[in-house]
Write an enzyme that holds these catalytic residues in place. Structure first.
Site, PDB file in Angstrom:
ATOM      1  N   SER A  35       1.497   6.492   2.552  1.00 47.59           N
ATOM      2  CA  SER A  35       2.269   7.430   3.390  1.00 47.59           C
ATOM      3  C   SER A  35       3.562   7.872   2.707  1.00 47.59           C
ATOM      4  O   SER A  35       4.200   7.100   1.984  1.00 47.59           O
ATOM      5  CB  SER A  35       2.636   6.772   4.716  1.00 47.59           C
ATOM      6  OG  SER A  35       1.484   6.303   5.361  1.00 47.59           O
TER       7      SER A  35
ATOM      8  N   GLN B  35       0.866  -1.188   0.000  1.00 47.52           N
ATOM      9  CA  GLN B  35       0.000   0.000   0.000  1.00 47.52           C
ATOM     10  C   GLN B  35       0.899   1.234   0.000  1.00 47.52           C
ATOM     11  O   GLN B  35       1.552   1.528   0.998  1.00 47.52           O
ATOM     12  CB  GLN B  35      -0.870  -0.025   1.259  1.00 47.52           C
ATOM     13  CG  GLN B  35      -1.778   1.168   1.433  1.00 47.52           C
ATOM     14  CD  GLN B  35      -2.368   1.218   2.851  1.00 47.52           C
ATOM     15  OE1 GLN B  35      -1.854   0.567   3.756  1.00 47.52           O
ATOM     16  NE2 GLN B  35      -3.422   1.973   3.027  1.00 47.52           N
ATOM     17  N   GLY B  36       0.925   1.968  -1.106  1.00 47.15           N
ATOM     18  CA  GLY B  36       1.792   3.146  -1.222  1.00 47.15           C
ATOM     19  C   GLY B  36       1.026   4.421  -0.958  1.00 47.15           C
ATOM     20  O   GLY B  36       0.703   5.161  -1.901  1.00 47.15           O
TER      21      GLY B  36
ATOM     22  N   GLU C 184      -9.370  -1.119   5.665  1.00 47.20           N
ATOM     23  CA  GLU C 184      -8.185  -1.337   6.503  1.00 47.20           C
ATOM     24  C   GLU C 184      -8.546  -1.289   7.984  1.00 47.20           C
ATOM     25  O   GLU C 184      -7.994  -2.009   8.802  1.00 47.20           O
ATOM     26  CB  GLU C 184      -7.137  -0.260   6.189  1.00 47.20           C
ATOM     27  CG  GLU C 184      -5.828  -0.463   6.924  1.00 47.20           C
ATOM     28  CD  GLU C 184      -4.745   0.521   6.489  1.00 47.20           C
ATOM     29  OE1 GLU C 184      -5.076   1.559   5.889  1.00 47.20           O
ATOM     30  OE2 GLU C 184      -3.573   0.228   6.764  1.00 47.20           O
TER      31      GLU C 184
ATOM     32  N   SER D 129       4.603  -1.439   4.028  1.00 38.56           N
ATOM     33  CA  SER D 129       4.714  -2.828   4.492  1.00 38.56           C
ATOM     34  C   SER D 129       4.819  -3.776   3.309  1.00 38.56           C
ATOM     35  O   SER D 129       4.090  -3.639   2.320  1.00 38.56           O
ATOM     36  CB  SER D 129       3.483  -3.202   5.334  1.00 38.56           C
ATOM     37  OG  SER D 129       3.347  -2.334   6.418  1.00 38.56           O
TER      38      SER D 129
HETATM   39  C1  LIG Z   1       3.841  -0.812  11.461  1.00 39.19           C
HETATM   40  C2  LIG Z   1       3.406   0.213  10.453  1.00 39.19           C
HETATM   41  C3  LIG Z   1       3.052  -0.193   9.176  1.00 39.19           C
HETATM   42  C4  LIG Z   1       2.658   0.757   8.232  1.00 39.19           C
HETATM   43  N1  LIG Z   1       2.366   0.322   6.951  1.00 39.19           N
HETATM   44  C5  LIG Z   1       2.046   1.240   6.013  1.00 39.19           C
HETATM   45  C6  LIG Z   1       1.811   0.828   4.666  1.00 39.19           C
HETATM   46  O1  LIG Z   1       1.904  -0.362   4.318  1.00 39.19           O
HETATM   47  N2  LIG Z   1       1.516   1.758   3.748  1.00 39.19           N
HETATM   48  C7  LIG Z   1       1.405   3.087   4.073  1.00 39.19           C
HETATM   49  O2  LIG Z   1       1.099   3.881   3.187  1.00 39.19           O
HETATM   50  N3  LIG Z   1       1.629   3.515   5.332  1.00 39.19           N
HETATM   51  C8  LIG Z   1       1.949   2.625   6.310  1.00 39.19           C
HETATM   52  N4  LIG Z   1       2.195   3.052   7.594  1.00 39.19           N
HETATM   53  C9  LIG Z   1       2.199   4.492   7.883  1.00 39.19           C
HETATM   54  C10 LIG Z   1       1.040   4.981   8.726  1.00 39.19           C
HETATM   55  O3  LIG Z   1      -0.151   4.985   8.006  1.00 39.19           O
HETATM   56  C11 LIG Z   1       1.433   6.397   9.191  1.00 39.19           C
HETATM   57  O4  LIG Z   1       2.569   6.266  10.028  1.00 39.19           O
HETATM   58  C12 LIG Z   1       0.312   7.084   9.928  1.00 39.19           C
HETATM   59  O5  LIG Z   1      -0.724   7.400   9.062  1.00 39.19           O
HETATM   60  C13 LIG Z   1       0.805   8.384  10.613  1.00 39.19           C
HETATM   61  O6  LIG Z   1       1.451   9.208   9.698  1.00 39.19           O
HETATM   62  P1  LIG Z   1       2.904   9.809  10.018  1.00 39.19           P
HETATM   63  O7  LIG Z   1       3.785   8.694  10.438  1.00 39.19           O
HETATM   64  O8  LIG Z   1       3.306  10.624   8.848  1.00 39.19           O
HETATM   65  O9  LIG Z   1       2.697  10.751  11.291  1.00 39.19           O
HETATM   66  P2  LIG Z   1       2.107  12.229  11.277  1.00 39.19           P
HETATM   67  O10 LIG Z   1       0.911  12.266  10.426  1.00 39.19           O
HETATM   68  O11 LIG Z   1       3.212  13.177  10.975  1.00 39.19           O
HETATM   69  O12 LIG Z   1       1.657  12.391  12.792  1.00 39.19           O
HETATM   70  C14 LIG Z   1       2.604  12.709  13.833  1.00 39.19           C
HETATM   71  C15 LIG Z   1       1.790  12.915  15.116  1.00 39.19           C
HETATM   72  O13 LIG Z   1       0.886  14.028  14.943  1.00 39.19           O
HETATM   73  C16 LIG Z   1      -0.437  13.621  15.195  1.00 39.19           C
HETATM   74  N5  LIG Z   1      -1.350  14.313  14.271  1.00 39.19           N
HETATM   75  C17 LIG Z   1      -1.186  14.471  12.927  1.00 39.19           C
HETATM   76  N6  LIG Z   1      -2.251  15.124  12.407  1.00 39.19           N
HETATM   77  C18 LIG Z   1      -3.100  15.359  13.424  1.00 39.19           C
HETATM   78  C19 LIG Z   1      -4.374  15.979  13.525  1.00 39.19           C
HETATM   79  N7  LIG Z   1      -4.997  16.484  12.445  1.00 39.19           N
HETATM   80  N8  LIG Z   1      -4.960  16.034  14.740  1.00 39.19           N
HETATM   81  C20 LIG Z   1      -4.368  15.521  15.862  1.00 39.19           C
HETATM   82  N9  LIG Z   1      -3.137  14.940  15.823  1.00 39.19           N
HETATM   83  C21 LIG Z   1      -2.518  14.840  14.633  1.00 39.19           C
HETATM   84  C22 LIG Z   1      -0.464  12.123  14.910  1.00 39.19           C
HETATM   85  O14 LIG Z   1      -1.528  11.498  15.595  1.00 39.19           O
HETATM   86  C23 LIG Z   1       0.901  11.700  15.437  1.00 39.19           C
HETATM   87  O15 LIG Z   1       0.860  11.523  16.827  1.00 39.19           O
HETATM   88  C24 LIG Z   1       2.596   2.136   8.568  1.00 39.19           C
HETATM   89  C25 LIG Z   1       2.942   2.542   9.866  1.00 39.19           C
HETATM   90  C26 LIG Z   1       3.350   1.609  10.800  1.00 39.19           C
HETATM   91  C27 LIG Z   1       3.723   2.095  12.175  1.00 39.19           C
END
Ligand SMILES: Cc1cc2nc3c(=O)[nH]c(=O)nc-3n(C[C@H](O)[C@H](O)[C@H](O)COP(=O)(O)OP(=O)(O)OC[C@H]3O[C@@H](n4cnc5c(N)ncnc54)[C@H](O)[C@@H]3O)c2cc1C
Length: 375
Positions: free
Chosen positions: A132, A129-130, A247, A164
């Site tokens: 993030s 899944q592309g 999901e 992932s």
């Molecule tokens: C084990 C694992 C597997 C994953 N697999 C995939 C995958 O296969 N494909 C894929 O595309 N992604 C994947 N992800 C990514 C995952 O979807 C993102 O990490 C997640 O959506 C959070 O985005 P970010 O890491 O950019 O954090 P950010 O969005 O930068 O958030 C940082 C912090 O700010 C908070 N925050 C952000 N916006 C708001 C808001 N509007 N209100 C309140 N708080 C906020 C968040 O809750 C968090 O605490 C995976 C992540 C993990 C940990």
């Protein structure tokens, strides 16, 4: 709160699925899954996907005209719970089955479904899944990966992160920006991108618990054909919402529930004699029951999209935060022989309040859509 009453059909299903799992989960996985080399683990998981298909347990809730079993979410969730109890491998085709397949059924063309659904269900093609990116996770509409129109398709350039199974994938369900000028949410498109072509560079990322199942992926003018675009150009946001709804459904929660129950048994074993910890254990036990109830609630809402999203957002916060509390408690009171177990579980549980939408994002959904609070 109501617990779903098993019908005769669902009881029969559970009995035969439970028996099949008992007979077929590979012994080697049951006994050594924590210590297997990455390659062997991947081979077992791929083979497991094929066994699921042969036995009729792949695509349980997908309509039969698309190669699924034509059952409901209740059976899908029941199977997930039974598989976790039987310590079955976590199939590698899961992203294809849970995310790509329903997305294609909702938005794909007949030709796309005919090309992509059979190998997903048969476990012959693995998907990632592309979505993030380094600068866009919660704020998915802010992605910058670009799909530029070229003759016969698009050239995709940019970076995805936390992808992932990227290293093992044949295809990527890829969200990219197609129109830099268009309004937010109208400038995205969803593609079925072939991962086995030049221009793709995959760098594994090590997780805190030790695994390397996700990666950062660079795309440098990677070709994706016109007929690998889902729905229309600019429809990517709408398509992504379908993917995310699936999901966050109850399938993962059901297997995590089994894991939490097993961890609760261990806590009971470690702390059950200590009267000062009785209240804590009782509280955790009740909250674990609550997860089970919320799974049942979500299942009854299948088909009512808005209500289902509300119920699964609550479910995601409940199970992910509870599991973290259970593992924290385990670490605090661990007996020497269980330290490794709790250490692993604690580290593993850290990520679950982040993936599939962070707890904060789920709370935003709950506050707006359940409580009706202003944005
Ligand atoms: C084990 C694992 C597997 C994953 N697999 C995939 C995958 O296969 N494909 C894929 O595309 N992604 C994947 N992800 C990514 C995952 O979807 C993102 O990490 C997640 O959506 C959070 O985005 P970010 O890491 O950019 O954090 P950010 O969005 O930068 O958030 C940082 C912090 O700010 C908070 N925050 C952000 N916006 C708001 C808001 N509007 N209100 C309140 N708080 C906020 C968040 O809750 C968090 O605490 C995976 C992540 C993990 C940990």
């Amino acid at each position: 709160m109501t617990q779903q009453v098993p019908t005769e059909h669902s009881a029969q299903f559970a009995e035969s699925a439970g028996q099949w799992l008992q007979d077929n989960v590979p012994q080697r996985w049951r006994e050594h899954r924590g210590t297997l080399a990455e390659e062997e683990s991947i081979d077992i998981r791929r083979e497991w996907d094929r066994q699921l298909y042969k036995a009729g347990y792949s695509g349980l809730s997908l309509p039969s005209e698309f190669g699924g079993q034509g059952l409901g979410l209740a059976e899908e969730v029941a199977f997930s719970e039974l598989a976790a109890r039987a310590q079955a491998p976590d199939g590698l085709a899961r992203i294809g089955r849970i995310l790509t397949a329903p997305t294609l059924i909702a938005h794909g063309t007949e030709a796309q479904r005919a090309r992509f659904l059979p190998p997903i269900l048969q476990g012959l093609e693995t998907w990632c899944q592309g979505f993030s990116e380094p600068g866009a996770g919660s704020d998915l509409a802010g992605i910058s990966c670009r799909a530029e129109k070229v003759d016969g398709g698009y050239a995709v350039t940019g970076r995805k992160i936390w992808t992932s199974f990227a290293a093992y994938s044949d295809r990527c369900l890829m969200l990219a920006r197609t129109d830099p000028e268009a309004r937010r949410h109208k400038n995205l498109s969803m593609f079925l991108l072939d991962m086995k072509q030049p221009g793709i560079d995959i760098t594994p990322i090590r997780q805190i618990s030790g695994g390397t199942h996700f990666a950062e992926v660079h795309f440098d003018r990677v070709f994706v054909a016109d007929d690998e675009l889902i729905a229309g150009e600019g429809d990517g946001w709408k398509v992504a919402m379908t993917t995310l709804m699936n999901e966050r459904g109850g399938v993962e929660a059901a297997s995590r529930y089994v894991e939490m129950r097993a961890d609760m048994d261990l806590l009971q074993h470690m702390c059950g004699d200590n009267p000062r910890r009785a209240d804590l254990l009782e509280d955790l036990d009740r909250r674990t029951d609550l997860v089970r109830w919320q799974i049942s609630k979500a299942v009854t809402l299948e088909g009512d999209e808005a209500a289902f999203v509300r119920a699964t957002s609550i479910l995601k916060v409940l199970w992910s935060e509870l599991w973290q509390t259970i593992t924290e408690t385990g670490v605090r009171y661990a007996t020497p022989e269980l330290r490794d177990h709790w250490r692993f579980q604690y580290l593993e549980s850290r990520s679950c309040s982040i993936y599939s939408g962070t707890s904060e994002i789920q709370r935003n959904i709950i506050s707006e859509r359940v409580l009706g609070l202003p944005r």
